[in-house]
Design a protein around this motif. Structure first.
Motif, PDB file in Angstrom:
ATOM      1  N   HIS A  77      -9.014   2.270   2.194  1.00 18.12           N
ATOM      2  CA  HIS A  77      -9.428   3.534   2.816  1.00 18.12           C
ATOM      3  C   HIS A  77      -8.423   4.641   2.462  1.00 18.12           C
ATOM      4  O   HIS A  77      -7.871   5.290   3.351  1.00 18.12           O
ATOM      5  N   ILE A  78      -8.191   4.852   1.167  1.00 18.86           N
ATOM      6  CA  ILE A  78      -7.175   5.859   0.803  1.00 18.86           C
ATOM      7  C   ILE A  78      -7.668   7.290   1.003  1.00 18.86           C
ATOM      8  O   ILE A  78      -6.902   8.234   0.823  1.00 18.86           O
ATOM      9  N   TYR A  79      -8.933   7.440   1.389  1.00 18.37           N
ATOM     10  CA  TYR A  79      -9.440   8.767   1.752  1.00 18.37           C
ATOM     11  C   TYR A  79      -9.049   9.154   3.176  1.00 18.37           C
ATOM     12  O   TYR A  79      -9.269  10.283   3.603  1.00 18.37           O
ATOM     13  N   ALA A  80      -8.493   8.204   3.945  1.00 22.40           N
ATOM     14  CA  ALA A  80      -8.133   8.444   5.348  1.00 22.40           C
ATOM     15  C   ALA A  80      -7.004   9.465   5.461  1.00 22.40           C
ATOM     16  O   ALA A  80      -6.220   9.657   4.523  1.00 22.40           O
ATOM     17  N   SER A  81      -6.909  10.092   6.630  1.00 22.70           N
ATOM     18  CA  SER A  81      -5.914  11.155   6.851  1.00 22.70           C
ATOM     19  C   SER A  81      -4.484  10.655   6.691  1.00 22.70           C
ATOM     20  O   SER A  81      -3.580  11.441   6.392  1.00 22.70           O
ATOM     21  N   GLU A  82      -4.269   9.351   6.871  1.00 25.50           N
ATOM     22  CA  GLU A  82      -2.927   8.780   6.704  1.00 25.50           C
ATOM     23  C   GLU A  82      -2.367   9.010   5.297  1.00 25.50           C
ATOM     24  O   GLU A  82      -1.151   8.930   5.091  1.00 25.50           O
ATOM     25  N   PHE A  83      -3.248   9.303   4.339  1.00 29.33           N
ATOM     26  CA  PHE A  83      -2.814   9.501   2.950  1.00 29.33           C
ATOM     27  C   PHE A  83      -2.882  10.956   2.503  1.00 29.33           C
ATOM     28  O   PHE A  83      -2.641  11.247   1.325  1.00 29.33           O
ATOM     29  N   ASP A  84      -3.187  11.862   3.423  1.00 28.12           N
ATOM     30  CA  ASP A  84      -3.389  13.263   3.029  1.00 28.12           C
ATOM     31  C   ASP A  84      -2.144  13.902   2.411  1.00 28.12           C
ATOM     32  O   ASP A  84      -2.263  14.793   1.571  1.00 28.12           O
ATOM     33  N   HIS A  85      -0.954  13.456   2.809  1.00 29.74           N
ATOM     34  CA  HIS A  85       0.275  14.098   2.327  1.00 29.74           C
ATOM     35  C   HIS A  85       0.804  13.510   1.020  1.00 29.74           C
ATOM     36  O   HIS A  85       1.664  14.114   0.377  1.00 29.74           O
ATOM     37  N   ASP A  86       0.288  12.323   0.609  1.00 33.06           N
ATOM     38  CA  ASP A  86       0.862  11.718  -0.612  1.00 33.06           C
ATOM     39  C   ASP A  86      -0.147  10.875  -1.390  1.00 33.06           C
ATOM     40  O   ASP A  86       0.226   9.926  -2.083  1.00 33.06           O
ATOM     41  N   ARG A  87      -1.425  11.239  -1.340  1.00 34.47           N
ATOM     42  CA  ARG A  87      -2.467  10.431  -1.997  1.00 34.47           C
ATOM     43  C   ARG A  87      -2.220  10.293  -3.507  1.00 34.47           C
ATOM     44  O   ARG A  87      -2.425   9.214  -4.078  1.00 34.47           O
ATOM     45  N   VAL A  88      -1.777  11.364  -4.126  1.00 38.78           N
ATOM     46  CA  VAL A  88      -1.494  11.320  -5.576  1.00 38.78           C
ATOM     47  C   VAL A  88      -0.454  10.249  -5.885  1.00 38.78           C
ATOM     48  O   VAL A  88      -0.628   9.428  -6.799  1.00 38.78           O
ATOM     49  N   GLN A  89       0.623  10.240  -5.107  1.00 40.05           N
ATOM     50  CA  GLN A  89       1.701   9.259  -5.324  1.00 40.05           C
ATOM     51  C   GLN A  89       1.220   7.829  -5.031  1.00 40.05           C
ATOM     52  O   GLN A  89       1.622   6.877  -5.702  1.00 40.05           O
ATOM     53  N   VAL A  90       0.349   7.697  -4.027  1.00 45.02           N
ATOM     54  CA  VAL A  90      -0.195   6.380  -3.676  1.00 45.02           C
ATOM     55  C   VAL A  90      -0.987   5.798  -4.855  1.00 45.02           C
ATOM     56  O   VAL A  90      -0.826   4.627  -5.212  1.00 45.02           O
ATOM     57  N   VAL A  91      -1.818   6.624  -5.469  1.00 38.20           N
ATOM     58  CA  VAL A  91      -2.595   6.162  -6.625  1.00 38.20           C
ATOM     59  C   VAL A  91      -1.665   5.855  -7.798  1.00 38.20           C
ATOM     60  O   VAL A  91      -1.838   4.843  -8.488  1.00 38.20           O
ATOM     61  N   GLU A  92      -0.650   6.707  -8.003  1.00 41.64           N
ATOM     62  CA  GLU A  92       0.300   6.477  -9.102  1.00 41.64           C
ATOM     63  C   GLU A  92       1.052   5.161  -8.918  1.00 41.64           C
ATOM     64  O   GLU A  92       1.264   4.413  -9.878  1.00 41.64           O
ATOM     65  N   ARG A  93       1.449   4.869  -7.670  1.00 40.77           N
ATOM     66  CA  ARG A  93       2.163   3.606  -7.408  1.00 40.77           C
ATOM     67  C   ARG A  93       1.256   2.403  -7.658  1.00 40.77           C
ATOM     68  O   ARG A  93       1.713   1.366  -8.177  1.00 40.77           O
ATOM     69  N   ALA A  94      -0.016   2.535  -7.313  1.00 34.34           N
ATOM     70  CA  ALA A  94      -0.972   1.454  -7.559  1.00 34.34           C
ATOM     71  C   ALA A  94      -1.097   1.194  -9.061  1.00 34.34           C
ATOM     72  O   ALA A  94      -1.006   0.049  -9.515  1.00 34.34           O
ATOM     73  N   GLY A 101       3.412  -4.008   9.577  1.00 33.96           N
ATOM     74  CA  GLY A 101       3.638  -3.033  10.635  1.00 33.96           C
ATOM     75  C   GLY A 101       3.754  -1.606  10.131  1.00 33.96           C
ATOM     76  O   GLY A 101       3.749  -0.660  10.907  1.00 33.96           O
ATOM     77  N   LYS A 102       3.856  -1.441   8.811  1.00 36.89           N
ATOM     78  CA  LYS A 102       3.926  -0.103   8.216  1.00 36.89           C
ATOM     79  C   LYS A 102       2.576   0.243   7.588  1.00 36.89           C
ATOM     80  O   LYS A 102       1.655  -0.566   7.602  1.00 36.89           O
ATOM     81  N   ARG A 103       2.476   1.425   7.022  1.00 47.00           N
ATOM     82  CA  ARG A 103       1.235   1.812   6.358  1.00 47.00           C
ATOM     83  C   ARG A 103       1.029   0.972   5.103  1.00 47.00           C
ATOM     84  O   ARG A 103       1.919   0.831   4.278  1.00 47.00           O
ATOM     85  N   ASN A 104      -0.153   0.437   4.974  1.00 43.68           N
ATOM     86  CA  ASN A 104      -0.508  -0.348   3.788  1.00 43.68           C
ATOM     87  C   ASN A 104      -0.983   0.600   2.680  1.00 43.68           C
ATOM     88  O   ASN A 104      -1.399   1.723   2.960  1.00 43.68           O
ATOM     89  N   GLU A 105      -0.939   0.138   1.420  1.00 43.86           N
ATOM     90  CA  GLU A 105      -1.444   0.951   0.310  1.00 43.86           C
ATOM     91  C   GLU A 105      -1.831   0.036  -0.847  1.00 43.86           C
ATOM     92  O   GLU A 105      -1.395  -1.122  -0.916  1.00 43.86           O
ATOM     93  N   PRO A 106      -2.662   0.528  -1.785  1.00 43.35           N
ATOM     94  CA  PRO A 106      -3.189  -0.336  -2.853  1.00 43.35           C
ATOM     95  C   PRO A 106      -2.132  -1.034  -3.707  1.00 43.35           C
ATOM     96  O   PRO A 106      -2.386  -2.135  -4.215  1.00 43.35           O
TER      97      PRO A 106
END
Length: 253
Positions: free
Chosen positions: A7-24, A213-218
């Motif tokens: 659910h990377i469209y969720a608000s939890e990723f609004d501040h760093d979605r680009v970096q989240v995809v890059e890390r994946a 316990g922290k935010r998960n990401e791809p």
């Protein structure tokens, strides 16, 4: 690798979605599949898919936790989207009796309705179950005419439940729970049929160890693959190859 449920469209990723995809991408996760949950999530999900068209693919469905008295009108709106966009699955759908059983009848009706969409559209389904595995399997058995296929996402059940799911032609989505010391999956994963296993995160929820316990990401998909490899005594590349093949086959990627 493919994160088959994020659910990377969720608000939890609004501040760093680009970096989240890059890390994946840096971790070798080159596909991220996005399940819808309700009417409000549709636009953020489609915007995310449009921003990363080579990485993200969307699904369309109504999550059981968002089923209420307006279920019929909500389903009508959800269904209308299939004529407007190319989705890879009907999801995320299912039954959740963990928090609230008020709309149990509506949840079951929504589930069966969406299973029938999947048959008509020849799409896989992505199933959410919580405290409802028996109820879900019972309805699925009634509706399975040989055309239904899909995945029980976030699987954390027994070997017997896994076999019952596989017998219906369905896959198992393994995520962060597979890495939890008290999750019991260390006793289950060695006995699973790997032809039916795919990887997922369900981010931002259920982060695997050591991020529990922290935010998960791809990017953490590879931690799930690593744990499966350890429990199966396989090379992680073998787990990657097999689960990626399974996901591509299931979702027509």
């Amino acid at each position: 690798m493919i994160d088959t449920h994020a659910h990377i469209y969720a608000s939890e990723f609004d501040h760093d979605r680009v970096q989240v995809v890059e890390r994946a991408l840096a971790q070798g996760i080159d596909r991220i599949l996005l399940p819808n949950i309700d009417l409000e999530s549709i636009q953020p999900m489609l915007d995310t898919e449009a921003a990363y068209p080579n990485v993200c693919r969307s699904m369309m469905g109504l999550h059981p936790c968002y089923v209420n008295a307006d279920v019929d009108s909500t389903l009508a709106t959800i269904h209308s989207w299939f004529e407007r966009h190319d989705f890879i699955a009907v999801g995320e759908i299912g039954i959740d009796l963990y928090w609230d059983k008020t709309f149990r009848a509506e949840q079951e009706r929504a589930f069966v309705t969406q299973l029938n969409w999947a048959k008509e559209l020849e799409l896989p389904v992505v199933i959410h179950t919580r405290d409802s595995i028996e109820e879900t399997l019972s309805l699925l058995k009634q509706e399975q005419n040989g055309a239904l296929r899909g995945v029980f996402h976030c699987f954390g059940g027994s070997v017997e439940e896994a076999q019952a799911i596989n017998d219906l032609g369905f896959h198992l989505g393994l995520g962060g729970v597979s890495t939890f010391k008290n999750g019991g999956m260390d006793k289950v994963i060695p006995h699973l049929n790997m032809d039916y296993v795919i990887l997922e995160t369900d981010c931002p929820y259920l982060a695997p160890v050591p991020h529990r316990g922290k935010r998960n990401e791809p990017a953490y998909t590879q931690l799930v693959a690593k744990r499966i490899a350890e429990l199966r005594e396989l090379d992680i590349n073998a787990v990657d190859e097999l689960t990626t093949h399974n996901a591509k086959q299931l979702f027509g990627l």
